[in-house]
Every structure is written in C-alpha cells, then in structure tokens.
Design a protein around this motif. Structure first.
Motif, PDB file in Angstrom:
ATOM      1  N   GLN A 155      60.789 101.099 -36.538  1.00  0.00           N
ATOM      2  CA  GLN A 155      60.146  99.785 -36.568  1.00  0.00           C
ATOM      3  C   GLN A 155      61.076  98.737 -37.195  1.00  0.00           C
ATOM      4  O   GLN A 155      61.226  97.632 -36.683  1.00  0.00           O
ATOM      5  CB  GLN A 155      58.829  99.867 -37.351  1.00  0.00           C
ATOM      6  CG  GLN A 155      57.701 100.567 -36.627  1.00  0.00           C
ATOM      7  CD  GLN A 155      57.079  99.669 -35.567  1.00  0.00           C
ATOM      8  OE1 GLN A 155      57.612  99.508 -34.480  1.00  0.00           O
ATOM      9  NE2 GLN A 155      55.947  99.076 -35.878  1.00  0.00           N
ATOM     10  N   ASP A 179      52.893  94.424 -41.657  1.00  0.00           N
ATOM     11  CA  ASP A 179      52.632  94.238 -40.227  1.00  0.00           C
ATOM     12  C   ASP A 179      53.268  95.349 -39.395  1.00  0.00           C
ATOM     13  O   ASP A 179      52.673  95.815 -38.409  1.00  0.00           O
ATOM     14  CB  ASP A 179      53.137  92.871 -39.772  1.00  0.00           C
ATOM     15  CG  ASP A 179      52.303  91.724 -40.344  1.00  0.00           C
ATOM     16  OD1 ASP A 179      51.157  91.971 -40.775  1.00  0.00           O
ATOM     17  OD2 ASP A 179      52.816  90.583 -40.369  1.00  0.00           O
ATOM     18  N   GLU A 219      51.076  97.985 -37.057  1.00  0.00           N
ATOM     19  CA  GLU A 219      51.357  98.219 -35.639  1.00  0.00           C
ATOM     20  C   GLU A 219      51.560  99.707 -35.371  1.00  0.00           C
ATOM     21  O   GLU A 219      51.034 100.258 -34.389  1.00  0.00           O
ATOM     22  CB  GLU A 219      52.593  97.424 -35.224  1.00  0.00           C
ATOM     23  CG  GLU A 219      52.952  97.547 -33.752  1.00  0.00           C
ATOM     24  CD  GLU A 219      54.186  96.745 -33.379  1.00  0.00           C
ATOM     25  OE1 GLU A 219      54.782  97.059 -32.332  1.00  0.00           O
ATOM     26  OE2 GLU A 219      54.551  95.815 -34.122  1.00  0.00           O
ATOM     27  N   CYS A 276      48.137 101.651 -35.741  1.00  0.00           N
ATOM     28  CA  CYS A 276      47.228 101.471 -34.612  1.00  0.00           C
ATOM     29  C   CYS A 276      47.675 102.276 -33.395  1.00  0.00           C
ATOM     30  O   CYS A 276      46.842 102.782 -32.630  1.00  0.00           O
ATOM     31  CB  CYS A 276      47.091  99.990 -34.276  1.00  0.00           C
ATOM     32  SG  CYS A 276      46.170  99.045 -35.526  1.00  0.00           S
ATOM     33  N   SER A 277      48.974 102.424 -33.219  1.00  0.00           N
ATOM     34  CA  SER A 277      49.469 103.205 -32.087  1.00  0.00           C
ATOM     35  C   SER A 277      49.212 104.695 -32.266  1.00  0.00           C
ATOM     36  O   SER A 277      49.169 105.446 -31.285  1.00  0.00           O
ATOM     37  CB  SER A 277      50.963 102.951 -31.884  1.00  0.00           C
ATOM     38  OG  SER A 277      51.741 103.551 -32.912  1.00  0.00           O
TER      39      SER A 277
END
Length: 239
Positions: free
Chosen positions: A57, A73, A77, A80-81
C-alpha cells in the motif's frame, strides 16, 4: 557499558514493532471485541494478511500511483478488501471504523515505557513513524508513551525510508544529523537513517511477526548501539 554517543541530543523511534507490539495487541483487542459483539473471525490470520498489505500500500504512494494518503486511510482500504474473505462483509460502517482504529490502541512492549522514561530524562524522544499524527497521538495516550514530540511521516508527506523523513526531524529540531539517533527493530530503517548521517540503535523484537518470524532477528550491521531492549538502550546511552 555506556556507548560513546556524546553528540546525540534526540532519539527517534520506529514505533510499529519497535515500541509497540502491533500483532499481539490487535489479535487480543479484536478477539475480545468480536466475542463481546458476536463477530467471529480468524483474527490472527486477518491481522497477518492485513499487515502483509502494509508495504504494498505504501509503495503505491512511493511510486506516485496515488497521491499522499495517510496510514489510517491505507489501512482502511486494505481492511475493506479483506473483509469478504473473512466473512465480515456485513460489518457496519461504525464497526469497520472501530476495527481500523485498532492501530490507535496498540500496547507497548513490556520494557518500552520504563526505557523511554529513562531516555527522556537525557534526550528529546519521539516516534519517527509511518503512522499518521492522530494515530500516533492516540496510541501514545493509550500506551502511556512519554514522547516529547511526534515526528510523523505525515509531516513530510513521504514514507520511510525516504531521506526526507529522517532529515525532516533534524530540520524541525534544528539539529545536525549526527545529533539525532534512529532506534528501530528493522535493519533497513537503520541503514536508511545512517545513509543520511544519523546515529543508529538496533533493538531486536524477534516475535513482532509471531513465533515464525525469520527477519530482523539480529543486527545485520555495525550499528552505533545494539541493545537487548529499551531498558538496555537507556543503560547504554547513559540514561
């Protein structure tokens, strides 16, 4: 034995893994929360896979694929994936935020708070972490980390090991690079800090990634100080 590091005026610390036990903290926190909330998952595997997306990331930011994005953030991300894989697609927005904010609730290694308090009496101390400012402040309150200041990569909008992160501390503190020491449990972090003139201290955390850890089990170079933990670092730094 006190190490000859007379020029050092400030010590900055990698935080995830060096000062706080992120893996053990998250597994314990989410296991307890899940039991109380009726949310069941393989938290250990989720945490390992979640952390496994940490460097990829950040690499997206480093390569310029996306603009500056803070760790909260990027964590969200990645989380959530992963949720569908762990049967957690139905978590509410509030539950997702609670899980993501677990990084704000990490606990210190057993030696960390006492060692930092000793070092604070002689040196300016603070985190130099990829964590964003809010995360580091909340973590410090939770874990009682006695920082003098917060040095977040968010200040510099660069992620370690970019030179701007290490030199940014020097600039903000009006110090020369050899007056700042970087302490980390990760050899790559120290190599980057040394390359721009900082002093270096290695503290091993052989269970950071769990019982099967194979990296950073020992110092891989002749760092200025190699200590067994932060209490030992305080002793070797004359604090």
């Amino acid at each position: 034995m006190v190490i000859k590091t007379e020029t050092v005026k400030a010590i900055v610390f990698d935080t995830f893994g060096t000062v706080v036990d992120w893996r053990g903290s998250i597994i314990a926190d989410l296991s307890q929360w899940g039991e109380a909330s009726g949310v069941h998952a393989d938290w250990s595997s989720l945490v390992d896979e979640w952390r496994g997306r940490y460097e990829p990331q950040k690499d997206r930011v480093r390569r310029g694929e996306i603009g500056w994005t803070n760790i909260d953030d990027l964590h969200f991300e990645a989380l959530c994936s992963l949720l569908p894989e762990y049967g957690l697609s139905n978590l509410s927005d509030a539950q997702r935020m609670h899980v993501n904010r677990v990084w704000h609730r990490l606990n210190a290694w057993p030696d960390a708070v006492a060692g930092l308090n000793r070092l604070k009496k002689r040196y300016v101390i603070g985190p130099l972490s990829n964590g964003n400012i809010a995360l580091l402040v909340n973590m410090a309150k939770h874990a009682e980390l006695p920082w003098d200041s917060i040095f977040s990569c968010e200040h510099f909008q660069r992620y370690k090991p970019h030179p701007d992160t290490y030199l940014g501390v020097c600039r903000q503190m009006y110090l020369e690079p050899n007056e700042v020491m970087m302490c980390a449990a990760h050899n790559y972090d120290l190599a980057a800090a040394r390359s721009v003139g900082l002093r270096t201290a290695f503290v091993p955390r052989p269970t950071e990634y769990g019982p099967g850890q194979t990296t950073d089990l020992e110092a891989k170079d002749d760092w200025d100080v190699v200590a067994s933990d932060l209490q030992d670092l305080a002793t070797k730094m004359g604090a």
